[in-house]
Design a protein around this motif. Sequence first.
Motif, mmCIF file in Angstrom:
data_model
loop_
_atom_site.group_PDB
_atom_site.id
_atom_site.type_symbol
_atom_site.label_atom_id
_atom_site.label_comp_id
_atom_site.label_asym_id
_atom_site.label_seq_id
_atom_site.Cartn_x
_atom_site.Cartn_y
_atom_site.Cartn_z
ATOM 1 N N HIS A 119 69.703 25.053 55.064
ATOM 2 C CA HIS A 119 69.682 25.563 53.497
ATOM 3 C C HIS A 119 68.742 26.534 53.181
ATOM 4 C CE1 HIS A 119 70.109 24.373 49.122
ATOM 5 N NE2 HIS A 119 68.998 25.236 48.976
ATOM 6 N N TYR A 120 69.297 27.002 52.089
ATOM 7 C CA TYR A 120 68.551 28.701 52.173
ATOM 8 C C TYR A 120 67.957 28.287 50.344
ATOM 9 C CZ TYR A 120 70.437 29.264 56.281
ATOM 10 O OH TYR A 120 70.839 29.360 58.233
ATOM 11 N N TYR A 121 67.293 28.960 49.917
ATOM 12 C CA TYR A 121 66.644 29.544 49.023
ATOM 13 C C TYR A 121 66.668 30.810 49.525
ATOM 14 C CZ TYR A 121 62.737 31.039 45.129
ATOM 15 O OH TYR A 121 62.668 31.816 44.060
ATOM 16 N N GLN A 122 67.887 31.641 48.090
ATOM 17 C CA GLN A 122 68.743 32.630 48.898
ATOM 18 C C GLN A 122 68.299 33.544 47.867
ATOM 19 O OE1 GLN A 122 73.158 32.439 48.497
ATOM 20 N NE2 GLN A 122 73.434 30.914 48.674
ATOM 21 N N PRO A 123 67.480 32.892 46.259
ATOM 22 C CA PRO A 123 66.753 33.911 45.722
ATOM 23 C C PRO A 123 65.537 34.951 46.263
ATOM 24 C CG PRO A 123 67.147 32.505 44.341
ATOM 25 C CD PRO A 123 67.476 31.923 45.614
ATOM 26 N N GLY A 124 64.957 34.511 47.407
ATOM 27 C CA GLY A 124 64.447 35.035 48.479
ATOM 28 C C GLY A 124 64.286 35.675 49.122
ATOM 29 N N TRP A 125 65.449 35.879 49.183
ATOM 30 C CA TRP A 125 66.207 37.350 50.510
ATOM 31 C C TRP A 125 65.982 38.896 49.857
ATOM 32 C CZ3 TRP A 125 71.319 34.766 51.456
ATOM 33 C CH2 TRP A 125 71.236 33.078 52.085
ATOM 34 N N THR A 126 66.178 39.014 49.141
ATOM 35 C CA THR A 126 65.659 39.976 47.953
ATOM 36 C C THR A 126 63.825 40.337 48.554
ATOM 37 O OG1 THR A 126 66.931 40.312 46.597
ATOM 38 C CG2 THR A 126 64.948 41.720 46.187
ATOM 39 N N MET A 127 63.493 39.587 48.180
ATOM 40 C CA MET A 127 61.953 39.481 48.363
ATOM 41 C C MET A 127 61.719 39.468 50.618
ATOM 42 S SD MET A 127 60.196 39.670 46.038
ATOM 43 C CE MET A 127 59.142 38.784 46.127
ATOM 44 N N VAL A 167 61.159 45.481 39.700
ATOM 45 C CA VAL A 167 61.282 46.903 39.655
ATOM 46 C C VAL A 167 60.475 47.830 40.554
ATOM 47 C CG1 VAL A 167 62.643 47.078 37.475
ATOM 48 C CG2 VAL A 167 60.143 47.049 37.533
ATOM 49 N N GLU A 168 59.346 47.181 41.132
ATOM 50 C CA GLU A 168 58.433 47.414 41.700
ATOM 51 C C GLU A 168 57.688 46.392 42.142
ATOM 52 O OE1 GLU A 168 54.805 49.421 40.081
ATOM 53 O OE2 GLU A 168 56.064 49.981 38.204
ATOM 54 N N ALA A 169 56.802 46.239 43.628
ATOM 55 C CA ALA A 169 55.990 45.560 44.045
ATOM 56 C C ALA A 169 54.695 45.194 42.925
ATOM 57 C CB ALA A 169 55.850 46.137 45.153
ATOM 58 N N GLY A 170 55.294 43.995 42.218
ATOM 59 C CA GLY A 170 53.686 44.007 40.792
ATOM 60 C C GLY A 170 54.666 43.768 40.162
ATOM 61 N N ILE A 190 55.340 37.039 27.449
ATOM 62 C CA ILE A 190 56.174 37.932 28.691
ATOM 63 C C ILE A 190 57.033 37.932 27.788
ATOM 64 C CG2 ILE A 190 58.116 37.821 30.548
ATOM 65 C CD1 ILE A 190 56.358 34.976 32.115
ATOM 66 N N ASP A 191 57.140 39.978 27.956
ATOM 67 C CA ASP A 191 58.216 40.148 27.158
ATOM 68 C C ASP A 191 59.039 41.013 28.243
ATOM 69 O OD1 ASP A 191 59.965 42.281 25.555
ATOM 70 O OD2 ASP A 191 58.636 43.683 25.283
ATOM 71 N N GLY A 192 61.038 39.803 28.055
ATOM 72 C CA GLY A 192 61.175 39.895 29.104
ATOM 73 C C GLY A 192 62.153 41.584 29.214
ATOM 74 N N THR A 193 62.086 42.045 28.261
ATOM 75 C CA THR A 193 62.691 43.117 27.933
ATOM 76 C C THR A 193 61.798 44.619 28.405
ATOM 77 O OG1 THR A 193 61.799 44.246 25.985
ATOM 78 C CG2 THR A 193 64.252 42.901 26.265
ATOM 79 N N ARG A 194 60.872 44.140 29.388
ATOM 80 C CA ARG A 194 59.820 45.332 29.968
ATOM 81 C C ARG A 194 59.286 44.748 31.246
ATOM 82 N NH1 ARG A 194 61.305 49.025 28.249
ATOM 83 N NH2 ARG A 194 59.180 50.119 28.961
ATOM 84 N N PRO A 195 58.733 45.803 31.836
ATOM 85 C CA PRO A 195 58.468 45.347 33.440
ATOM 86 C C PRO A 195 56.880 44.495 32.775
ATOM 87 C CG PRO A 195 58.318 47.547 32.758
ATOM 88 C CD PRO A 195 58.799 47.565 31.846
ATOM 89 N N SER A 196 56.606 43.659 34.186
ATOM 90 C CA SER A 196 55.618 42.523 33.453
ATOM 91 C C SER A 196 54.907 42.170 34.960
ATOM 92 C CB SER A 196 55.811 41.343 32.829
ATOM 93 O OG SER A 196 55.456 40.394 32.574
ATOM 94 N N ARG A 197 53.484 41.859 35.089
ATOM 95 C CA ARG A 197 53.357 41.529 36.307
ATOM 96 C C ARG A 197 53.136 40.211 36.403
ATOM 97 N NH1 ARG A 197 50.500 45.879 39.238
ATOM 98 N NH2 ARG A 197 50.325 46.738 38.242
ATOM 99 N N LEU A 198 52.877 39.263 35.501
ATOM 100 C CA LEU A 198 53.321 38.261 34.934
ATOM 101 C C LEU A 198 54.421 37.429 35.710
ATOM 102 C CD1 LEU A 198 51.608 34.950 34.354
ATOM 103 C CD2 LEU A 198 52.770 35.826 31.646
ATOM 104 N N SER A 199 55.394 38.302 34.798
ATOM 105 C CA SER A 199 56.706 38.296 35.691
ATOM 106 C C SER A 199 56.895 37.570 37.210
ATOM 107 C CB SER A 199 57.900 38.729 34.913
ATOM 108 O OG SER A 199 57.926 38.416 33.539
ATOM 109 N N TRP A 200 55.966 38.625 37.591
ATOM 110 C CA TRP A 200 56.061 38.830 39.191
ATOM 111 C C TRP A 200 55.537 37.964 39.648
ATOM 112 C CZ3 TRP A 200 58.098 42.334 43.448
ATOM 113 C CH2 TRP A 200 57.440 41.932 44.462
ATOM 114 N N LEU A 201 54.748 37.639 38.705
ATOM 115 C CA LEU A 201 54.074 36.155 39.392
ATOM 116 C C LEU A 201 54.825 35.251 39.260
ATOM 117 C CD1 LEU A 201 51.082 34.609 40.523
ATOM 118 C CD2 LEU A 201 50.678 34.578 38.049
#
Length: 526
Positions: free
Chosen positions: A153-161, A457-460, A482-493
């Motif tokens: 079984h795979y955690y497929q959302p992790g493949w981008t990472m 959109v970038e690492a972090g 979290i403003d989902g329409t803007r890049p966020s470090r909290l979203s990266w976390l």
Amino acid sequence: MNFKLLTRRLSVSPQLGPQDIAAVAAAGFRAIVCNRPDGEGADQPDAAEIQAAAASAGLGFAYVPAVAGALTDANAADMRAALGALPGPVLAYCRSGARAEQLARMAGALDGAGDNFDILIIGGGSAGLATAASILRRRRNVRLAIVEPAEAHYYQPGWTMVGAGIFDSDFTRRDEAAVMPKGAHWIKASAEHFHPEDKQVTLSDGRRVGYGVLIVCPGIKLDWKAIPGVAEAVGHYGVTSNYRYDLAPYTNRLVKQFAGGRALFTQPVMPIKCAGAPQKAMYLSCHRWEKAGVLPRSDVQFHTAGAVLFGVPAYVPALMDYVERYGIHLNFGSKLVEIDGPGRTAIFEQGTGDGVKRVAERFDMIHVVPPQVAPDFIRTSPLAADSGFVEVDETTLRHPRYPNIFGLGDACSASNAKTAAAARKQAPVVAVNALAVLDGGAPVAGYDGYGSCPLTVEAGKIVLAEFGYGGKLLPSFPNWLIDGTRPSRLSWLLKDTILPPVYWHGMLKGREWMVKPQPIAAAEHA
């Protein structure tokens, strides 16, 4: 009426009264067996009363009394004879139903009964496991099986990472046995044919498995052979894809070794799983090349068969900021139709005012996304919608023609984005509705089309796209957090640290964190 399906031919129930017999007949039973001796309880009707009511309803009847806690071989022989003589399906009853079930087991009536279940789930991926876990948390004694041939079984959302060098590929893989919900019966096979009128599914090993409620979620088919040259080239010649576990590490190696040149990223026609994944690979690659000083001597192109960068307009401005920052050349209506791996050339079809032209682009590396369609055994089945996917009501996720069948995840016809986050929201809805239908009721929970696409959109930093049917924004967090329409470090976390354990220890365990099912009316007006 409350009864438990043991096999296609036999069910058991608690004490029946003459007033229940019409409902027994209406449920499709053709005979009744009484396993409770007369006079066992003060409020208990005599077997003769039940027999008379059964005769009036045109049902067969047998009286096979047995004393609770003292069942004998003679009782089992009588039960075997009665079941052999009566037309099926048969409903046997006692005070609680437990004695009738045990007697049926002693009579050999349940031999092979593992092929008959209250709930049968086709697919042991994210959607299937999450739904099974949610059901079993609500009702431990339900007979539930999962049909899944894969051992991993795979955690497929992790493949981008993984492709970005952030996760190790092993982090995204576990044995299927380790994630199978406790109480679920695992059938290691694949489904081949559906027989909804008979409430059966034929498996790849030839078995027919019966069910009371069927849940279909086998995922989507990645059609690697649909584009000539891709299947042969991928994994070589700089041709890669984060859509496969074994290829994501190759993406990481190509990006790390890239010293400049032409890098192509493609996206096919919809639907595809995680529609943002093709862009995620591109942005994370560009960020690494930017840090390494390679980006100025790189020609990065995004070729999408679609007409827009992202289907929900609210998130496009933030993405365009990164397109401009990285100097990415956008090519809309540009469909990959062929790859020459050894020649490192990709052929695209692009619409023009005069029709369609073929354009050849050389590449040093290319990230491809295969076209994606419904699995063949779904597309050719009576369950399929015109799209080929399992036809469902968009709110209840129930099949419109077969009321005891549900679909969810990437294989269903609902117009939501095909993401793991969508399956996480759908699973409790289907769990609640499946149990309601199993009990003879109607669906009570609704799905609002929620899906989430954390656009790396970038690492972090991440643009956290969360939306429902029609592109309506459905943020999980207040805008000040979290403003989902803007890049966020909290979203990266969230993506990097929080979501993987939520997946393994929450979603797959039936813990419905932030996805409790809502009533149908609430979902329709979300």
